[in-house]
Write a protein that holds these residues in place. Structure first.
Motif, PDB file in Angstrom:
ATOM      1  N   LYS A 261       0.728  -4.395 -19.029  1.00 56.82           N
ATOM      2  CA  LYS A 261       1.490  -4.161 -17.711  1.00 56.82           C
ATOM      3  C   LYS A 261       1.281  -2.718 -17.480  1.00 56.82           C
ATOM      4  O   LYS A 261       1.103  -2.091 -16.238  1.00 56.82           O
ATOM      5  CB  LYS A 261       2.880  -4.565 -17.865  1.00 56.82           C
ATOM      6  N   ARG A 262       1.444  -1.690 -18.388  1.00 57.76           N
ATOM      7  CA  ARG A 262       1.126  -0.402 -18.351  1.00 57.76           C
ATOM      8  C   ARG A 262      -0.125  -0.007 -17.692  1.00 57.76           C
ATOM      9  O   ARG A 262      -0.211   0.846 -16.815  1.00 57.76           O
ATOM     10  CB  ARG A 262       1.415   0.240 -19.787  1.00 57.76           C
TER      11      ARG A 262
ATOM     12  N   GLU B 132      -0.728   1.697 -13.976  1.00 57.27           N
ATOM     13  CA  GLU B 132      -1.867   3.168 -13.917  1.00 57.27           C
ATOM     14  C   GLU B 132      -2.935   2.804 -13.169  1.00 57.27           C
ATOM     15  O   GLU B 132      -3.333   3.765 -12.149  1.00 57.27           O
ATOM     16  CB  GLU B 132      -2.381   3.274 -15.383  1.00 57.27           C
ATOM     17  N   ARG B 133      -3.434   1.613 -13.029  1.00 59.01           N
ATOM     18  CA  ARG B 133      -4.693   1.341 -12.119  1.00 59.01           C
ATOM     19  C   ARG B 133      -4.260   1.121 -10.707  1.00 59.01           C
ATOM     20  O   ARG B 133      -5.146   1.607  -9.773  1.00 59.01           O
ATOM     21  CB  ARG B 133      -5.576   0.301 -12.768  1.00 59.01           C
ATOM     22  N   VAL B 134      -3.389   0.297 -10.644  1.00 60.43           N
ATOM     23  CA  VAL B 134      -2.913   0.316  -9.157  1.00 60.43           C
ATOM     24  C   VAL B 134      -2.478   1.560  -8.512  1.00 60.43           C
ATOM     25  O   VAL B 134      -2.615   1.732  -7.557  1.00 60.43           O
ATOM     26  CB  VAL B 134      -1.691  -0.944  -9.163  1.00 60.43           C
ATOM     27  N   ASP B 135      -1.626   2.121  -9.215  1.00 57.14           N
ATOM     28  CA  ASP B 135      -1.106   3.469  -8.694  1.00 57.14           C
ATOM     29  C   ASP B 135      -2.316   4.399  -8.332  1.00 57.14           C
ATOM     30  O   ASP B 135      -2.384   5.156  -7.231  1.00 57.14           O
ATOM     31  CB  ASP B 135      -0.193   4.090  -9.855  1.00 57.14           C
ATOM     32  N   ALA B 136      -3.337   4.498  -9.005  1.00 58.43           N
ATOM     33  CA  ALA B 136      -4.611   5.306  -8.934  1.00 58.43           C
ATOM     34  C   ALA B 136      -5.431   4.760  -7.886  1.00 58.43           C
ATOM     35  O   ALA B 136      -5.857   5.497  -6.993  1.00 58.43           O
ATOM     36  CB  ALA B 136      -5.384   5.173 -10.361  1.00 58.43           C
TER      37      ALA B 136
ATOM     38  N   LEU C  75      -6.686  -6.397 -12.623  1.00 58.01           N
ATOM     39  CA  LEU C  75      -7.583  -5.433 -13.222  1.00 58.01           C
ATOM     40  C   LEU C  75      -8.967  -5.461 -12.915  1.00 58.01           C
ATOM     41  O   LEU C  75      -9.768  -4.670 -12.775  1.00 58.01           O
ATOM     42  CB  LEU C  75      -7.513  -5.286 -14.784  1.00 58.01           C
ATOM     43  N   ALA C  76      -9.407  -6.780 -13.297  1.00 58.87           N
ATOM     44  CA  ALA C  76     -10.881  -7.189 -12.920  1.00 58.87           C
ATOM     45  C   ALA C  76     -11.280  -6.755 -11.426  1.00 58.87           C
ATOM     46  O   ALA C  76     -12.474  -6.292 -11.301  1.00 58.87           O
ATOM     47  CB  ALA C  76     -10.916  -8.507 -13.169  1.00 58.87           C
ATOM     48  N   ALA C  77     -10.461  -6.968 -10.519  1.00 61.26           N
ATOM     49  CA  ALA C  77     -10.774  -6.660  -9.048  1.00 61.26           C
ATOM     50  C   ALA C  77     -10.863  -5.215  -8.881  1.00 61.26           C
ATOM     51  O   ALA C  77     -11.888  -4.701  -7.866  1.00 61.26           O
ATOM     52  CB  ALA C  77      -9.863  -7.475  -8.087  1.00 61.26           C
ATOM     53  N   ILE C  78     -10.117  -4.520  -9.260  1.00 66.04           N
ATOM     54  CA  ILE C  78      -9.972  -3.127  -9.361  1.00 66.04           C
ATOM     55  C   ILE C  78     -11.317  -2.457  -9.819  1.00 66.04           C
ATOM     56  O   ILE C  78     -11.953  -1.582  -9.395  1.00 66.04           O
ATOM     57  CB  ILE C  78      -8.916  -2.430  -9.892  1.00 66.04           C
TER      58      ILE C  78
ATOM     59  N   LEU D 150       0.761  -1.155  -0.023  1.00 63.33           N
ATOM     60  CA  LEU D 150      -0.112   0.033  -0.032  1.00 63.33           C
ATOM     61  C   LEU D 150       0.996   1.152   0.040  1.00 63.33           C
ATOM     62  O   LEU D 150       0.414   2.375  -0.295  1.00 63.33           O
ATOM     63  CB  LEU D 150      -0.959  -0.139   1.293  1.00 63.33           C
ATOM     64  N   THR D 151       1.987   1.029   0.757  1.00 59.16           N
ATOM     65  CA  THR D 151       2.938   2.394   0.735  1.00 59.16           C
ATOM     66  C   THR D 151       3.862   2.323  -0.213  1.00 59.16           C
ATOM     67  O   THR D 151       4.675   3.625  -0.341  1.00 59.16           O
ATOM     68  CB  THR D 151       3.692   2.379   2.124  1.00 59.16           C
ATOM     69  N   ASP D 152       3.939   1.687  -1.250  1.00 59.75           N
ATOM     70  CA  ASP D 152       4.991   1.642  -2.505  1.00 59.75           C
ATOM     71  C   ASP D 152       4.642   2.871  -3.320  1.00 59.75           C
ATOM     72  O   ASP D 152       3.546   3.286  -3.804  1.00 59.75           O
ATOM     73  CB  ASP D 152       4.717   0.615  -3.380  1.00 59.75           C
ATOM     74  N   PRO D 153       5.631   3.577  -3.648  1.00 58.53           N
ATOM     75  CA  PRO D 153       5.578   4.652  -4.423  1.00 58.53           C
ATOM     76  C   PRO D 153       5.236   4.344  -6.005  1.00 58.53           C
ATOM     77  O   PRO D 153       5.502   3.018  -6.242  1.00 58.53           O
ATOM     78  CB  PRO D 153       6.915   5.575  -4.154  1.00 58.53           C
TER      79      PRO D 153
END
Length: 357
Positions: free
Chosen positions: A300-301, A305-309, A274-277, A234-237
């Motif tokens: 992967k791109r 993007e989705r995980v970072d958002a 992706l589906a979970a997000i 959760l804290t990864d930049p």
């Protein structure tokens, strides 16, 4: 039969008491967030009439060796995480399990009516020790080395649930056996002391698919895996999230994106993320990616993007809340007071039934 996790806001069903806990063993990863924490927030926001109780279960962490200073920090950090992801202490009861001694009191009483044979059949106790000692299999573990806490912690888990007479418990598939034991213990207590006290808790199976390791997509994403690049915290930049996902294992099929958890587990894991997000079926995400003629690099791109958002806001909130120890102490104190108020009623009746009143 487990109930569906969601129910319409307009339902006239009897309000539920929902309990769940999380161990203070490091910052949660993406799998923890999508599999549990985000669903706790949905429960809070979509079921205004339910009583919701969420706990940082410090006593459970002691079943494996802990550095005391690190554990103290992890306790505070986990409370900060629960607040950062959106749990509201004005709506949900949020507290440290180890601040309420009635958990261990009830665990002792329940342990006195629980056969050791049932505990020895639990699939988790040898597995957890094998993981802590980096053994290759359960068969390599000498049972005489198992501590009593590893054997009996499912009873404490049952006490966590039954102390608040919880009617529903959100669990993943790997915790189903523990919930069944909690139901068995509740039933045994009710039958032994004739007058029913505990409801038999029902599982709320979380809808998110399991999120697997980025480096070994045959295993769950884990905080204890030796390779730190196998998980996204959760804290990864943003730069670290991008690096980890770029290095994620996919498969040897270089053309086309498709979901096949057996033949293409790495690619399928990215689709599952992706589906979970997006809170949609994996197959629909796979179709979209295939129709867009995505490469693995494209996939992967998008995942990056989705995980970072997804983590942008809770990551910032965590740092803000973590920097306010007074607020964390206040939330913990008020949550523990509410928890003790509820559990005191249960324990008074438990003591009366067993003859200790």
């Amino acid at each position: 039969m487990p109930l569906l996790f969601r129910r319409p806001l307009s339902t006239l069903a009897k309000p539920r008491t929902v309990f769940s806990g999380i161990q203070p063993t490091g910052i949660p990863h993406l799998g923890n967030y999508l599999g549990a924490l985000s669903n706790w927030v949905k429960l809070q926001n979509e079921n205004p009439n339910d009583r919701l109780i969420f706990s940082v279960v410090g006593w459970h962490a002691l079943t494996l060796p802990q550095n005391p200073k690190e554990l103290a920090t992890s306790r505070r950090d986990m409370l900060a995480v629960l607040l950062a992801v959106g749990l509201d202490p004005k709506r949900s009861i949020i507290f440290h399990q180890d601040s309420n001694a009635m958990h261990t009191e009830l665990a002792w009483i329940l342990g006195c009516i629980t056969p050791t044979g049932k505990l020895r059949r639990m699939t988790s106790w040898k597995t957890r020790l094998a993981q802590s000692r980096n053994a290759n299999s359960e068969s390599e573990v000498d049972e005489s080395l198992l501590n009593a806490g590893l054997l009996t912690y499912p009873v404490l888990q049952a006490a966590d649930i039954l102390l608040y007479r919880a009617t529903h418990v959100p669990v993943g598939e790997d915790q189903r056996q523990h919930l069944e034991l909690s139901r068995d213990i509740a039933d045994t207590f009710n039958r032994t002391f004739k007058k029913p006290l505990f409801p038999l808790p029902t599982s709320l199976i979380t809808p998110a698919k399991r999120i697997l390791s980025l480096k070994d997509p045959t295993s769950k994403m884990s905080k204890s895996a030796p390779d730190a690049s196998s998980r996204i915290l959760l804290t990864d930049p943003p730069s670290l999230i991008a690096s980890k996902i770029r290095g994620a294992v996919t498969d040897s099929i270089t053309t086309g994106i498709a979901y096949d958890s057996v033949a293409r587990p790495g690619t399928s894991n990215l689709l599952a993320i992706l589906a979970a997000i997006e809170d949609v079926e994996i197959e629909s995400v796979a179709r979209r990616c295939a129709e867009a003629n995505m490469s693995h690099a494209d996939l992967k791109r998008e995942v990056t993007e989705r995980v970072d958002a997804l983590f942008e806001k809770p990551r910032a909130e965590f740092e803000r809340i973590r920097g306010d120890p007074g607020y964390l102490e206040q939330v913990a104190k008020e949550g523990a007071e509410k928890a003790r108020e509820i559990s005191a009623v249960t324990m008074e009746q438990v003591r009366q039934r067993v003859g200790l009143a």
